[in-house]
Design a protein around this motif. Structure first.
Motif, PDB file in Angstrom:
ATOM      1  N   TYR B 173      37.031  46.647  49.843  1.00 13.73           N
ATOM      2  CA  TYR B 173      37.398  45.540  49.159  1.00 13.73           C
ATOM      3  C   TYR B 173      36.995  44.248  50.114  1.00 13.73           C
ATOM      4  O   TYR B 173      36.440  43.325  49.705  1.00 13.73           O
ATOM      5  CB  TYR B 173      38.932  45.330  49.040  1.00 13.73           C
ATOM      6  N   VAL B 184      34.463  40.400  43.112  1.00 17.40           N
ATOM      7  CA  VAL B 184      35.497  41.530  43.510  1.00 17.40           C
ATOM      8  C   VAL B 184      36.820  41.187  42.362  1.00 17.40           C
ATOM      9  O   VAL B 184      37.386  42.322  42.227  1.00 17.40           O
ATOM     10  CB  VAL B 184      35.707  41.416  45.049  1.00 17.40           C
ATOM     11  N   GLN B 185      37.219  39.753  42.510  1.00 18.82           N
ATOM     12  CA  GLN B 185      38.212  39.397  41.751  1.00 18.82           C
ATOM     13  C   GLN B 185      38.118  39.801  40.236  1.00 18.82           C
ATOM     14  O   GLN B 185      39.046  40.270  39.481  1.00 18.82           O
ATOM     15  CB  GLN B 185      38.697  38.193  41.708  1.00 18.82           C
ATOM     16  N   ALA B 186      36.907  39.822  39.866  1.00 12.10           N
ATOM     17  CA  ALA B 186      36.486  39.976  38.243  1.00 12.10           C
ATOM     18  C   ALA B 186      36.629  41.481  38.188  1.00 12.10           C
ATOM     19  O   ALA B 186      36.760  41.812  36.949  1.00 12.10           O
ATOM     20  CB  ALA B 186      35.008  39.226  38.042  1.00 12.10           C
ATOM     21  N   PHE B 187      36.490  42.311  39.284  1.00 13.60           N
ATOM     22  CA  PHE B 187      36.620  43.777  38.839  1.00 13.60           C
ATOM     23  C   PHE B 187      38.189  44.002  38.842  1.00 13.60           C
ATOM     24  O   PHE B 187      38.625  45.194  38.810  1.00 13.60           O
ATOM     25  CB  PHE B 187      36.350  44.413  40.243  1.00 13.60           C
ATOM     26  N   GLY B 188      39.005  43.196  39.029  1.00 12.50           N
ATOM     27  CA  GLY B 188      40.608  43.190  38.800  1.00 12.50           C
ATOM     28  C   GLY B 188      41.279  43.470  40.245  1.00 12.50           C
ATOM     29  O   GLY B 188      42.442  43.768  40.272  1.00 12.50           O
ATOM     30  N   VAL B 189      40.521  43.089  41.424  1.00 16.18           N
ATOM     31  CA  VAL B 189      41.466  43.108  42.765  1.00 16.18           C
ATOM     32  C   VAL B 189      42.087  41.694  42.542  1.00 16.18           C
ATOM     33  O   VAL B 189      41.484  40.581  42.464  1.00 16.18           O
ATOM     34  CB  VAL B 189      40.327  43.251  43.878  1.00 16.18           C
ATOM     35  N   ASN B 190      43.297  41.752  43.248  1.00 21.05           N
ATOM     36  CA  ASN B 190      43.886  40.453  43.516  1.00 21.05           C
ATOM     37  C   ASN B 190      43.509  39.863  44.532  1.00 21.05           C
ATOM     38  O   ASN B 190      44.074  40.025  45.858  1.00 21.05           O
ATOM     39  CB  ASN B 190      45.627  40.817  43.540  1.00 21.05           C
TER      40      ASN B 190
END
Lengths: 236, 292, 329
Positions: B173, B184-190
């Motif tokens: 990450y 990476v955020q658009a993949f759901g990572v905060n």
């Protein structure tokens, strides 16, 4: 196709890059199980619409509902966790990660994700090259990787931004087959395309985007009649 | 025995000292590199956070009777928590403005920390007891036990961090987000939380370096600000992009500094800066860096 | 912004605006000079002189930071080397003040040329780190060099004649000499910023890639700005050494580099009068707090944090923004 039955409803969506106002009220709906394309010239606002849906535009207004839930104020990671997956223009493959790591990067967010084995069975090349750095793959392989990695998250709604860009005709054909099979597996897909021939073979409906607005909607059935209109819009 | 007219004992002694310095350069530049990678921030407060680590260790010992090994765990945690509060409260508001403001803000924070500590404990140094007295016979020289431990701690931590970044999911990450955080955020990572944790981790490393430094040097308010500028030069030499680069450059430059002390003592404080000049002339992006 | 490369192409209304702004700046500067002349009546003249010396230094840095977009975090090396060079020329060689100042400017310019060549190759925060490292190197050299007096610095630098007219042993004449140099430095910066050269610098600040594509060899322009800024900082340092009869390691330290950045930040980066306001404010606070020196660090730090979070345009920048909004109505 009214708004209540739609899986994704976008109403009067505005978005800004810094001071410049780029989306001027986009309205569109995507129903469960549909493949819908956004067509339009370069710079019309197709990719920006996707970025805005995904929460990647810092300043946006209007309404985006997914399965009845409002998403306009949510940060991007929460939008993803509603079950939407995004495959960006230029694929977004990470060069510091190898193929396997790229594939396994997106966290699983949905209830019924495809297993890694299943995804690798769909894209056998990725298994062969799993230890190469992500950006050492060919353009076609990178595109497959970009699609493969969002399938194993369990998202049911896919945003694909120009998947055919820069690919050889044979690979474009293969990609068409993949998208077709994804639809039959029950995925709902919103697709940005410049390649009208590719889009018309796949999609149920098309929206035409111009100057940051949806200016027309063409169903696949009306395509023959629509083609002349399309040529005007796309300037081809 | 003599080597180039220098007694071997003196040479080995200075090399060992150089390695100890290098251990601190490596830990500090590693933290800076991790923070820079994700936050695009030159963390000027890094030196002050190193100093804070040393003071927290001193306070743990003086007020609570917690010794070195306890402090080695606790003090970095304290520094990391304060760092996360700083990221959450202030740095987060600067994500959309010119990177230079982050540097200016952390410069301000460094002044505040240094001033507050000086105000409370005074400018002069305070000793911290050596947890490992005695020395080890390495065959060719005797080396104080604690200095050997300091080098070992730094090496182990650097290696562990490298493995964590290169071989774990969280590290993936971090690497991916350093390239394109939005994606990476658009993949759901905060990502906001990842940023906060990363900043906390980076300054935690500075705090750890501070604890390890306390028994070697004294604990003093200015211990960080003087060191951090040298570490900036180390970072310019190593190149900003690379985790391994910052560790290798850190230890390497420590050794070179030690050698300089033997052969030309007058230049020992400036040799790293001279190397930086050479790097800027011949390889502006640094030894391991990518061009930015 | 759009017309920053070719003033000729600027619409007439815009040119008139710039013209008006220039006149306003000069008018306000004249008022500031008048205030400075009267200030010793109500406060310690040495504080006013210190403000002027640091205002010169801040103006010089603003030429880089505000008008070229290069952030130097090591500008104390020019100020400090100027202080040492000037102090040495006056004390050891018996030169008159103006010659000391010229030597200071020349040596700082030379140092600026050497460091600038390397610093302008990198961008943004890298330049900040590189300049900081150079300044630290100079600090170590200053500790060791035979003519700097090491930890003690150069003390008791004698005061002599300025331009053969002003006897600076007299406090008022020393004050006048400082004021004259201050006005000269301001006018040099003002003239540079409003010259075609200054317009090019602004174009580089706005968009360096575009300036390059327009055929400008931007690194040369940046280097020229760097050298000029260094020279003016050196002159400010020499004047400071003459006023306080002292050149010390503090003048080269990173604290001083940070302080002059802070003055610009508080006053308003990229404004003509901001550095003067910022210098007055920071020196004012320090004088007010003298005796509790440790708090100065904390207060400077707090000001940094508050300004970066809440007033990035600085005092003068916020005032200009306020006036512009009201004029627009």
């Amino acid at each position: 196709m009214t708004a209540d039955t739609a899986m994704l409803s976008v109403r009067n969506l505005h978005a800004w890059y810094g001071e410049s106002h780029v989306l001027h009220g986009v309205t569109l709906h995507v129903n469960r199980g549909e493949v819908v394309t956004l067509l339009g010239r370069n710079g019309a606002g197709k990719s920006t619409t996707m970025r805005a849906i995904m929460g990647l535009m810092k300043k946006r207004s209007g309404s985006i509902t997914y399965e009845g839930r409002e998403a306009i104020t949510l940060p991007s990671h929460q939008i993803a966790r509603m079950g939407i997956a995004y495959c960006p223009e230029h694929r977004g493959i990470f060069s510091r990660l190898d193929v396997q790591e790229n594939l396994e990067l997106p966290p699983v967010i949905g209830a019924y994700p495809l297993t890694l084995d299943r995804v690798q069975a769909m894209f056998p090349r990725l298994l062969e090259r799993r230890h190469s750095p992500g950006t050492k793959l060919s353009g076609g392989e990178q595109q497959m990787l970009a699609i493969a990695r969002i399938l194993r998250t369990g998202a049911r709604f896919l945003l694909l931004d120009e998947p055919t860009e820069g690919l050889a005709p044979i690979i474009v054909k293969h990609l068409g087959e993949i998208i077709g099979s994804l639809q039959s597996m029950g995925f709902t897909i919103l697709l940005v395309e410049q390649n009208f021939r590719f889009a018309s073979a796949l999609a149920d409906r098309h929206y035409v985007v111009e100057h940051g607005r949806v200016v027309d909607e063409i169903a696949s059935g009306e395509l023959a009649a629509g083609s002349a209109r399309m040529r005007v819009y796309l300037g081809v | 025995m003599e080597i180039f007219g220098i007694p071997a004992q003196a040479l080995y002694g200075q090399l060992a000292l150089g390695l100890v310095n290098g251990a601190f350069y490596a830990l500090l530049s590693l933290g800076l590199a991790i923070i820079f990678g994700l936050l695009n921030l030159i963390n000027f407060a890094h030196g002050a956070q190193y100093m804070l680590g040393a003071y927290v260790a001193w306070m743990l010992l003086s007020y609570l009777g917690i010794g070195f090994w306890g402090a080695l765990i606790l003090a970095p945690l304290v520094v990391a928590m304060l760092g996360m509060a700083l990221e959450r409260g202030l740095l987060r508001h600067l994500r959309d403005v010119d990177q230079i403001y982050g540097l200016l803000l952390t410069f301000g924070v460094a002044l505040i920390l240094e001033g507050l500590v000086a105000q409370t404990y005074g400018w002069s140094g305070m000793p911290y007891p050596n947890p490992l007295p005695g020395s080890v016979d390495l065959g060719f020289m005797r080396m104080p036990m604690y200095r050997l431990a300091a080098i070992a701690i730094s090496l182990v931590v650097c290696l562990a961090v490298w493995i964590a970044i290169e071989r774990t999911k969280l590290g993936a990450y971090l690497r991916a987000a350093s390239e394109d955080a939005d994606m990476v955020q658009a993949f759901g990572v905060n990502i906001p939380r990842l940023i906060m944790l990363t900043y906390g981790f980076g300054v935690g490393l500075a705090g750890l370096a501070g604890v390890v430094a306390a028994p070697v040097y004294q604990v003093s308010p200015a211990m960080g600000s003087n060191l951090i500028i040298v570490v900036f030069a180390v970072v310019v030499i190593g190149g900003m992009g690379s985790i391994a680069g910052s560790v290798i450059a850190g230890f390497g430059l420590g050794l070179i500094e030690g050698l300089t002390k033997v052969f030309y003592p007058a230049a020992s404080t400036t040799v790293i800066f001279f190397i930086m000049i050479l790097i800027l002339i011949f390889r502006p992006s640094g030894l391991f860096g990518s061009t930015r | 912004m759009t017309s920053s490369t070719t003033t000729l192409a600027a619409p007439q209304s815009e040119r008139r605006m710039t013209q008006r702004r220039r006149m306003a700046e000069l008018g306000l500067f004249a008022a500031i000079v008048l205030m400075l002349l009267l200030a010793p009546l109500v406060m310690n003249p040495f504080v006013v002189m210190k403000i002027m010396c640091f205002a010169m230094f801040a103006l010089a840095l603003n030429l880089l930071m505000g008008f070229t977009g290069i952030v130097s975090f090591g500008h104390a090396m020019f100020f400090g080397s100027g202080a040492y060079a000037g102090g040495y020329a006056i004390k050891a060689l018996g030169w008159p003040l103006e010659a000391g100042i010229l030597l200071a400017a020349a040596s700082a310019a030379l140092l600026g040329l050497g460091t600038g060549v390397l610093a302008v190759r990198r961008h943004g925060i890298y330049t900040a780190m590189v300049t900081l490292a150079f300044a630290q190197m100079l600090l170590f050299l200053a500790i060791q060099a035979p003519f700097t007096g090491g930890e003690d610095g150069l003390q008791s630098i004698p005061r002599g004649y300025f331009l053969g007219l002003l006897d600076t042993r007299n406090e008022f004449q020393l004050f006048l000499a400082t004021l004259i140099l201050f006005v000269v430095v301001f006018l040099i910066v003002f003239r540079t910023v409003h010259s075609p050269f200054g317009q090019t610098l602004k174009a580089i600040r706005e968009n360096e890639t575009r300036a390059i594509s327009l055929g400008y060899r931007t690194n040369r322009y940046k280097l020229a700005a760097f050298v000029l800024s260094a020279a003016l900082s050196g002159a400010a340092g020499a004047m400071k050494a003459a006023v306080f009869e002292l050149a010390s390691l503090t003048d080269v330290s990173w604290h001083t580099s940070g302080e002059v950045v802070l003055m610009n930040l508080v006053g308003g980066i990229g404004t003509m009068l901001g550095p003067i306001a910022g210098a007055a404010m920071i020196i004012g606070i320090q004088e007010f707090l003298s005796g509790i020196e440790d708090w100065i660090l904390v207060i400077n730090g707090v000001i940094f944090v508050v300004v970066v979070i809440a007033f990035r345009k600085g005092i003068v920048g916020e005032i200009i923004g306020f006036l512009a909004r009201h004029e627009g109505r």
